[in-house]
Structure formats: C-alpha cells, structure tokens
Write a protein that holds these residues in place. Structure first.
Motif, PDB file in Angstrom:
ATOM      1  N   GLN A  13       0.835  -1.194   0.000  1.00 31.73           N
ATOM      2  CA  GLN A  13       0.000   0.000   0.000  1.00 31.73           C
ATOM      3  C   GLN A  13       0.870   1.244   0.000  1.00 31.73           C
ATOM      4  N   ALA A  14       0.301   2.334  -0.452  1.00 33.28           N
ATOM      5  CA  ALA A  14       1.019   3.604  -0.437  1.00 33.28           C
ATOM      6  C   ALA A  14       1.491   3.916   0.983  1.00 33.28           C
ATOM      7  N   GLY A  15       2.740   4.345   1.071  1.00 32.27           N
ATOM      8  CA  GLY A  15       3.325   4.648   2.371  1.00 32.27           C
ATOM      9  C   GLY A  15       4.153   3.513   2.948  1.00 32.27           C
ATOM     10  N   ASP A  16       3.982   2.326   2.400  1.00 33.40           N
ATOM     11  CA  ASP A  16       4.730   1.171   2.878  1.00 33.40           C
ATOM     12  C   ASP A  16       6.171   1.189   2.363  1.00 33.40           C
ATOM     13  N   SER A  17       6.922   0.196   2.827  1.00 35.71           N
ATOM     14  CA  SER A  17       8.320   0.050   2.407  1.00 35.71           C
ATOM     15  C   SER A  17       8.543  -1.333   1.798  1.00 35.71           C
ATOM     16  N   LEU A  18       9.539  -1.421   0.939  1.00 32.96           N
ATOM     17  CA  LEU A  18       9.989  -2.680   0.370  1.00 32.96           C
ATOM     18  C   LEU A  18      11.495  -2.607   0.197  1.00 32.96           C
ATOM     19  N   ARG A  19      12.139  -3.760   0.279  1.00 30.24           N
ATOM     20  CA  ARG A  19      13.555  -3.817  -0.040  1.00 30.24           C
ATOM     21  C   ARG A  19      13.753  -4.822  -1.162  1.00 30.24           C
ATOM     22  N   LEU A  20      14.294  -4.333  -2.254  1.00 30.19           N
ATOM     23  CA  LEU A  20      14.638  -5.191  -3.376  1.00 30.19           C
ATOM     24  C   LEU A  20      16.085  -5.657  -3.227  1.00 30.19           C
ATOM     25  N   SER A  21      16.317  -6.888  -3.657  1.00 25.32           N
ATOM     26  CA  SER A  21      17.664  -7.445  -3.642  1.00 25.32           C
ATOM     27  C   SER A  21      18.032  -7.913  -5.040  1.00 25.32           C
ATOM     28  N   VAL A  79      23.306  -6.303  -4.334  1.00 29.06           N
ATOM     29  CA  VAL A  79      22.951  -4.887  -4.324  1.00 29.06           C
ATOM     30  C   VAL A  79      21.492  -4.791  -3.902  1.00 29.06           C
ATOM     31  N   TYR A  80      21.192  -3.750  -3.148  1.00 31.04           N
ATOM     32  CA  TYR A  80      19.870  -3.604  -2.560  1.00 31.04           C
ATOM     33  C   TYR A  80      19.273  -2.254  -2.917  1.00 31.04           C
ATOM     34  N   LEU A  81      17.952  -2.204  -2.903  1.00 32.16           N
ATOM     35  CA  LEU A  81      17.237  -0.947  -3.047  1.00 32.16           C
ATOM     36  C   LEU A  81      16.174  -0.899  -1.961  1.00 32.16           C
ATOM     37  N   GLN A  82      16.413  -0.073  -0.961  1.00 33.22           N
ATOM     38  CA  GLN A  82      15.436   0.142   0.087  1.00 33.22           C
ATOM     39  C   GLN A  82      14.486   1.236  -0.363  1.00 33.22           C
ATOM     40  N   MET A  83      13.212   0.908  -0.412  1.00 35.64           N
ATOM     41  CA  MET A  83      12.205   1.843  -0.903  1.00 35.64           C
ATOM     42  C   MET A  83      11.229   2.156   0.221  1.00 35.64           C
ATOM     43  N   ASN A  84      11.209   3.390   0.642  1.00 29.90           N
ATOM     44  CA  ASN A  84      10.317   3.846   1.710  1.00 29.90           C
ATOM     45  C   ASN A  84       9.295   4.829   1.164  1.00 29.90           C
ATOM     46  N   SER A  85       8.244   5.020   1.926  1.00 29.44           N
ATOM     47  CA  SER A  85       7.192   5.981   1.540  1.00 29.44           C
ATOM     48  C   SER A  85       6.757   5.773   0.097  1.00 29.44           C
ATOM     49  N   LEU A  86       6.466   4.538  -0.225  1.00 33.55           N
ATOM     50  CA  LEU A  86       6.121   4.208  -1.612  1.00 33.55           C
ATOM     51  C   LEU A  86       4.847   4.908  -2.048  1.00 33.55           C
ATOM     52  N   LYS A  87       4.828   5.265  -3.325  1.00 35.11           N
ATOM     53  CA  LYS A  87       3.690   5.936  -3.929  1.00 35.11           C
ATOM     54  C   LYS A  87       3.163   5.084  -5.079  1.00 35.11           C
ATOM     55  N   ALA A  88       1.945   5.362  -5.475  1.00 36.19           N
ATOM     56  CA  ALA A  88       1.351   4.620  -6.581  1.00 36.19           C
ATOM     57  C   ALA A  88       2.194   4.757  -7.844  1.00 36.19           C
ATOM     58  N   ASP A 107      26.042  -3.177 -18.980  1.00 33.02           N
ATOM     59  CA  ASP A 107      26.395  -4.377 -19.732  1.00 33.02           C
ATOM     60  C   ASP A 107      25.423  -5.531 -19.504  1.00 33.02           C
ATOM     61  N   TYR A 108      24.928  -5.659 -18.297  1.00 34.96           N
ATOM     62  CA  TYR A 108      24.112  -6.812 -17.946  1.00 34.96           C
ATOM     63  C   TYR A 108      22.855  -6.367 -17.203  1.00 34.96           C
ATOM     64  N   TRP A 109      21.783  -7.123 -17.429  1.00 34.27           N
ATOM     65  CA  TRP A 109      20.485  -6.804 -16.849  1.00 34.27           C
ATOM     66  C   TRP A 109      19.848  -8.046 -16.246  1.00 34.27           C
ATOM     67  N   GLY A 110      19.091  -7.833 -15.172  1.00 34.94           N
ATOM     68  CA  GLY A 110      18.284  -8.901 -14.612  1.00 34.94           C
ATOM     69  C   GLY A 110      16.948  -8.992 -15.319  1.00 34.94           C
ATOM     70  N   GLN A 111      16.139  -9.943 -14.873  1.00 28.01           N
ATOM     71  CA  GLN A 111      14.843 -10.183 -15.513  1.00 28.01           C
ATOM     72  C   GLN A 111      13.736  -9.299 -14.961  1.00 28.01           C
ATOM     73  N   GLY A 112      14.004  -8.660 -13.836  1.00 28.60           N
ATOM     74  CA  GLY A 112      13.038  -7.724 -13.274  1.00 28.60           C
ATOM     75  C   GLY A 112      12.171  -8.331 -12.192  1.00 28.60           C
ATOM     76  N   THR A 113      11.696  -7.469 -11.303  1.00 29.29           N
ATOM     77  CA  THR A 113      10.759  -7.868 -10.259  1.00 29.29           C
ATOM     78  C   THR A 113       9.660  -6.811 -10.176  1.00 29.29           C
ATOM     79  N   GLN A 114       8.426  -7.274 -10.064  1.00 28.54           N
ATOM     80  CA  GLN A 114       7.279  -6.364 -10.100  1.00 28.54           C
ATOM     81  C   GLN A 114       7.046  -5.732  -8.737  1.00 28.54           C
ATOM     82  N   VAL A 115       6.885  -4.434  -8.737  1.00 27.15           N
ATOM     83  CA  VAL A 115       6.477  -3.697  -7.545  1.00 27.15           C
ATOM     84  C   VAL A 115       5.164  -2.996  -7.867  1.00 27.15           C
TER      85      VAL A 115
END
Length: 119
Positions: A13-21, A79-88, A107-115
């Motif tokens: 939900q909006a306002g929540d946090s997620l951490r991508l790895s 590598v990580y991405l901490q995402m706080n105060s998420l918005k739509a 040079d290189y890319w991952g396959q992606g993760t849906q947020v």
C-alpha cells in the motif's frame, strides 16, 4: 555466465516500504557499478539509482531522492534498493543492472521484479 537475479518485489500500500535485492554472479562484482532501473506500463525504462564500486558515489533519480536508498555488499555480490514511503507512481517492474568500469552503457540486466503500490 553472468546472472543478475532480482527479488523482493510485491504488492504493497502507499506509504509502505519494500527492499529489493539483486544477486550477481559471473562478474567481478566489486569492480562494477550497479544500478536499479524501472519500467512502468506504457512508459520507457528509467534510471532509479546507482552505486559505484567503491561505494563512494550514489546517484538517484529526483523522483526517488529522500525515499529510496541503494547499497551493496561486495562480499555477498548483492545490491539492494530500500524503498520507503512508496507511492502509486512507483509501480513498475524494477531491474538490476551492472556496468563495467569505463563503459557508457550497462552491460548486464536482470529479468526484473514487479512492484505494485496501491493507493
């Protein structure tokens, strides 16, 4: 064989946090700049954040400054991405990418993760 594997996406939900790895293999990880990009439906892929190999230079898109934080663990090749105060408007597929020293393009890319952020 080079692999970048993202994880940690989901529905929040909006306002929540997620951490991508992102787990990297097949490259001398500590020598690469690592980045996060995202692509929303109907839009072009855009830069989110990057971190230099030495961890001394962090770059962020204006849209995520103050809310997102990129970090890396060279010992774990992560590598990580901490995402706080998420918005739509943060809803997108998030990609991890690696760029060798001196290169202009990643040079290189991952396959992606849906947020998905519900308002």
């Amino acid at each position: 064989q080079v692999q970048l594997v993202e994880s940690g996406g989901g529905l929040v939900q909006a306002g929540d946090s997620l951490r991508l790895s992102c787990a990297a293999s097949g490259i001398p990880f500590s020598t690469y700049r690592m980045g996060w990009f995202r692509q929303a439906p109907g839009k072009e892929r855009e830069f989110v954040a990057s971190i230099r190999r030495s961890d001394s230079t962090l770059l962020y898109a204006d849209s995520v400054k103050g809310r997102f934080s990129i970090s890396r663990d060279n010992g774990l090749n992560m590598v990580y991405l901490q995402m706080n105060s998420l918005k739509a408007e943060d809803t997108a597929v998030y990609f991890c990418a690696a760029k060798n020293y001196g290169r202009q393009e990643y040079d290189y890319w991952g396959q992606g993760t849906q947020v998905t952020v519900s308002s």
